[in-house]
Design an enzyme around this catalytic site. Structure first.
Site, PDB file in Angstrom:
ATOM      1  N   GLY A  70       0.804  -1.221   0.000  1.00 48.16           N
ATOM      2  CA  GLY A  70       0.000   0.000   0.000  1.00 48.16           C
ATOM      3  C   GLY A  70       0.835   1.268   0.000  1.00 48.16           C
ATOM      4  CD  GLN A  71      -0.476   7.363   0.341  1.00 52.73           C
ATOM      5  OE1 GLN A  71      -1.494   7.185   1.005  1.00 52.73           O
ATOM      6  NE2 GLN A  71      -0.081   8.555  -0.044  1.00 52.73           N
ATOM      7  CE1 TYR A  81      -9.313   3.686   7.299  1.00 45.69           C
ATOM      8  CE2 TYR A  81      -9.739   6.042   7.323  1.00 45.69           C
ATOM      9  CZ  TYR A  81      -8.848   4.986   7.353  1.00 45.69           C
ATOM     10  OH  TYR A  81      -7.498   5.236   7.421  1.00 45.69           O
ATOM     11  CE  LYS A 116      -7.455   1.819  10.113  1.00 40.90           C
ATOM     12  NZ  LYS A 116      -6.124   1.257  10.312  1.00 40.90           N
TER      13      LYS A 116
END
Ligand code: NAD
Ligand code: AKB
Length: 327
Positions: free
Chosen positions: A13-14, A142, A146
């Site tokens: 991923g990033q 999300y 989280k």
């Protein structure tokens, strides 16, 4: 010779791409095992294992195979993508974390890293200089997952003594790896357009000011947090982390200092409501006091780094960009 054996989950991923590189430089390539759902698009030197982290026995097998003693668990579905499939987002973001914490507890992993986010805050949170402990009430799946993840990490620390550490990242800006479906992705996409001499149509409105951070600062914060002596870590939820706060207009103006012909227009979509529910800036004094955090990249420096590096990699980055999953 490093005694650490590190597993990075979500390494393609990033953040995972840059973090894996930095960890390998620090601890030795052979001591950092990268894992993700699929093999990376670009070939990288170092061990890679295919892993769906929802498969707890596969996770255990990898941990035992390499004698892993630290896990960086980055795999997640981000804010914008998450709204397209809330159930799957909850499964990936929560059940995967549960697997990681359970394996860490059962297999005596010494440290776990869990990235949290500014998405844990919601519309009732103070917008400026958002405190470490405050009203949260996130509005995206999300953010909800989280925030629950932060609570679960704190629970594992308190109940089982697991050394789990966490940061609330702002939107991350990077040139080597692409973002994977967040609300802050515009602040990466805009640079690709600017370097190619194209106009940019922004999916957020012009004055939407959000906390952001350059990837180098984010990686340094992560490694500094993980290397800090245990007694310095006084917060097992996520530490607030402030880099630089700006709006699309601020960013466009900074790019125009270097590329005067660059132009931007605005066509907000569903991501606007997500951005509006988040804070504009954070109070990160706890991170500063507890383990010495300090951001180094301001907006001008971020622009210079992004434009210079994307210019330099113009030919090879085109292939990546075409595979990009901006919504
Ligand atoms: P990303 O979407 O770029 O990468 C996530 C990676 O996880 C992907 O490579 C994906 O293939 C992998 N993955 C997804 N499901 C998986 C599964 N079941 N098993 C194994 N791998 C799986 O995300 P990122 O931007 O690199 O973010 C990394 C972490 O940092 C996430 O937890 C995210 O919530 C957090 N974070 C990121 C930002 C940001 O701006 N990038 C900001 C705040 C927090
Ligand atoms: C997103 O926009 O979803 C992420 C984040 C801030 O967590 N970049």
């Amino acid at each position: 010779m490093s005694k650490e054996k590190i597993l990075v989950i979500g390494a393609n991923g990033q953040i995972g791409t840059a973090l894996t590189q930095s960890l390998r430089q620090k601890y030795g390539t052979a001591n950092v095992i990268a894992s993700d759902l699929n093999t990376p698009l670009r070939s990288v030197i170092g061990i890679f294992e295919k892993l769906d982290v929802l498969d707890i026995e596969r996770l255990r097998a990898i941990v035992l195979k390499y004698g892993i003693n630290q896990i960086y668990h980055l795999a997640a579905i981000l804010s914008a993508k998450g709204e397209q499939n809330p159930r799957q987002t909850w499964d990936v973001n929560m059940n995967a974390l549960w697997n990681v914490l359970e394996i860490a507890r059962q297999e005596h992993i010494s440290k776990v890293y869990y990235p949290s986010t500014i998405a844990v805050f919601g519309p009732q949170t103070p917008k400026e200089n958002c405190p470490q402990f405050t009203t949260m009430h996130p509005s995206t799946i999300y953010g909800i997952s989280k925030q629950a993840g932060e609570q679960l990490c704190e629970y594992y620390f308190r109940r089982f003594g697991l050394d789990v550490r966490s940061l609330r990242y702002p939107g991350i800006i990077s040139h080597e790896s692409l973002p994977g479906g967040g609300t802050t992705d515009y602040a990466v996409d805009i640079f690709y357009k600017a370097v190619d001499g194209l106009a940019y149509e922004c999916f957020l409105s012009q004055n939407t000011r959000l906390p952001m951070m350059y990837i180098d600062d984010a990686i340094r914060a992560t490694i500094e947090l993980m290397e800090a002596p245990k007694e310095k870590i006084k917060n097992r939820y996520g530490y607030n982390l402030q880099g630089v706060s700006f709006s699309p207009t601020d960013l466009a103006a900074e790019i125009q200092k270097q590329l005067p012909n660059f132009s931007i227009s605005y066509k907000p979509d569903f991501r606007q409501a997500i951005a509006d529910s988040w804070v504009c800036s954070l109070d990160d004094s706890a991170a500063k006091e507890d383990w010495g955090w300090e951001a180094k990249f301001d907006l001008a420096r971020i622009c210079t780094e992004m434009l210079t590096n994307l210019q330099a990699r113009k030919s090879d980055r085109h292939n990546e960009y075409n595979e990009m999953t901006f919504l």
